[in-house]
Design a protein around this motif. Structure first.
Motif, mmCIF file in Angstrom:
data_model
loop_
_atom_site.group_PDB
_atom_site.id
_atom_site.type_symbol
_atom_site.label_atom_id
_atom_site.label_comp_id
_atom_site.label_asym_id
_atom_site.label_seq_id
_atom_site.Cartn_x
_atom_site.Cartn_y
_atom_site.Cartn_z
ATOM 1 N N CYS B 59 4.901 -23.902 -15.520
ATOM 2 C CA CYS B 59 3.524 -23.389 -15.349
ATOM 3 C C CYS B 59 3.195 -22.386 -16.458
ATOM 4 C CB CYS B 59 3.356 -22.725 -13.983
ATOM 5 S SG CYS B 59 3.386 -23.893 -12.636
ATOM 6 N N CYS B 63 0.252 -23.164 -19.055
ATOM 7 C CA CYS B 63 -0.903 -22.251 -19.053
ATOM 8 C C CYS B 63 -0.999 -21.503 -20.391
ATOM 9 C CB CYS B 63 -0.803 -21.248 -17.910
ATOM 10 S SG CYS B 63 -0.949 -22.025 -16.313
ATOM 11 N N LEU B 67 -4.195 -21.950 -22.725
ATOM 12 C CA LEU B 67 -5.060 -20.806 -23.045
ATOM 13 C C LEU B 67 -5.128 -20.575 -24.555
ATOM 14 C CD1 LEU B 67 -4.019 -18.262 -20.287
ATOM 15 C CD2 LEU B 67 -6.290 -19.234 -20.587
ATOM 16 N N LEU B 119 4.238 -17.018 -19.738
ATOM 17 C CA LEU B 119 2.875 -17.267 -20.247
ATOM 18 C C LEU B 119 2.530 -16.504 -21.531
ATOM 19 C CD1 LEU B 119 -0.300 -17.710 -18.149
ATOM 20 C CD2 LEU B 119 -0.359 -16.189 -20.095
ATOM 21 N N TRP B 123 1.773 -18.246 -25.047
ATOM 22 C CA TRP B 123 0.428 -18.038 -25.614
ATOM 23 C C TRP B 123 0.519 -17.485 -27.040
ATOM 24 C CZ3 TRP B 123 -1.834 -13.326 -27.081
ATOM 25 C CH2 TRP B 123 -3.166 -13.427 -27.445
#
Lengths: 186, 239
Positions: B59, B63, B67, B119, B123
């Motif tokens: 996840c 994500c 993003l 995340l 990112w």
């Protein structure tokens, strides 16, 4: 398409110096000159990938195709996928690959191809994107005599219905051009 | 050589301390490990922790990448959302765990914490990789008027695959660390973190060593697999 008083310098070196030209709607136009004389820069300005210092290019078609100076093929795709990347279907891509003598390489990995084969795959990709304007940068570079002859025929065939501008050192290619723009850096 | 040396030092320290409930000897840990492996709860705990870490890791990666893509494409989107990601990156993991304990079920808390830790890393690295994408690749997309999906899935993401896999290897380590820490605090019914906590309460240092070794082995094995994949894609530039 018109090139109006076009100039471009890199540092102190002026690679394009007040070039003017009126180009026809179709036909084969050559851009000649020694290495570093500004042939690639002229093609890149025509493609809108480079800004001129002075002058402008008028009436460039919205949609055009290009074979880059370096091949810019993607190793995570096979030859066919590199060609169909531009949106054509497999049958068209296979036809173009066959025309350029690469029919048996459709499913080969890019890393397994020779320099000349890569050059032709890059040309096949440019041809697979149908347009009124083709900008081809050294399409016969790294090719043997026979492959170069095949490529020249294919380029000439496109010039019947489209404008094909070819930056090249190849005299055989230049001999077939209706007009040749000379480049000389200072 | 390193392992033999580490075992010798460990044995020496255990002898010097002389209290197995504080520093158990390697052979005690080995015996306890054999006992635990023979139980069903050991495998259930391993399975649940593995599942939570993998779900959280996946996840977080998905994500983070999802993003990063619009933020790399549109600077205004980046300007709006980048501060949120930076906040997530700087907040200590324990703050998230304690807050989440108030809001979510203990069963999946460690997965959420793992995702929150992975995340920002995914990112940051994706956005940096997209920012430094080869200009030639971008020009090909532009000249041939490739649509956004074709650009993304056929050119840009494959082009940055080596960086993404390297990021995944780092993210996986983070997911393990944060996920097990969350389990220690959240105490789900089944989980390696819960077992570590209960071992600490019962002064069963050998159990803590066994669980730590299991976590290290699992984490290293998964990270090695990812790094092997990343190595396959090195030198994957446009030819």
């Amino acid at each position: 398409m018109r090139i109006v008083d076009l100039s471009k310098s890199f540092g102190d070196v002026r690679v394009i110096d007040h070039v003017d030209a009126k180009l026809p709607e179709r036909g084969l136009i050559g851009v000649s000159g020694a290495s570093g004389s500004g042939k690639t820069t002229l093609l890149r300005i025509l493609a809108g990938l480079e800004r001129p210092d002075e002058g402008r290019v008028e009436d460039v078609p919205d949609r055009f195709s290009m074979q880059f100076e370096d091949d810019r093929l993607f190793p995570w795709m096979d030859v066919l996928a590199n060609v169909t990347l531009v949106g054509c279907d497999d049958a068209i891509a296979l036809g173009i690959l066959g025309e350029l003598g690469l029919a048996d390489k459709a499913h080969a990995r890019i890393s397994t191809l020779s320099g000349g084969q890569r050059r032709r795959v890059a040309l096949a990709r440019a041809f697979a994107f149908p347009t009124a304007l083709y900008l081809l940068d050294e399409p016969t570079a790294r090719l043997d005599e026979e492959s170069a002859r095949v490529v020249i025929c294919a380029v000439e065939a496109r010039s019947v219905d489209s404008l094909v501008i070819v930056a090249t050192h190849d005299q055989a290619m230049l001999d077939r051009c209706a007009m040749v723009l000379g480049c000389e850096s200072r | 050589m390193f392992v033999v040396l580490a075992l010798l030092v460990w044995e020496l320290v255990a002898l010097c301390v002389g209290a197995p409930y504080i520093v158990p000897a390697p052979q005690d840990v080995l015996v306890r490990g054999a006992e635990l492996i023979a139980t069903a709860t050991f495998w259930q705990a391993v399975g649940w922790s593995l599942l939570r870490v993998l779900v959280g890791f996946a996840c977080g990666m998905v994500c983070g990448i999802a993003l990063a893509v619009p933020m790399a494409a549109w600077p205004r989107v980046r300007a709006v959302f980048a501060p949120f990601i930076k906040v997530i990156r700087t907040v200590p993991v324990v703050c998230f765990i304690l807050l989440m304990l108030l809001w979510v079920n203990a069963t999946w808390l460690s997965a959420i914490i793992s995702a929150l830790m992975v995340l920002p890393v995914a990112w940051t690295n994706t956005i940096e990789a997209l920012d430094s994408l080869d200009a030639g690749t971008v020009e090909v997309a532009r000249v041939f008027r490739l649509g956004p999906m074709r650009r993304l899935f056929r050119l840009y993401l494959p082009a940055i695959a080596p960086q993404l896999l390297a990021t995944a290897a780092v993210g996986l380590g983070l997911a393990w660390k944060s996920g097990i820490t969350a389990e220690v605090l959240a105490l789900p019914v089944l989980g390696m973190g819960s077992n570590i906590y209960h071992a600490k309460i019962a002064l069963e240092a050998a159990d803590i060593f066994v669980w730590a070794i299991v976590i290290i082995v699992l984490s290293l094995a998964m990270e090695s697999a990812l790094r092997a994949c990343a190595a396959r894609f090195s030198g994957w530039e446009a030819a």
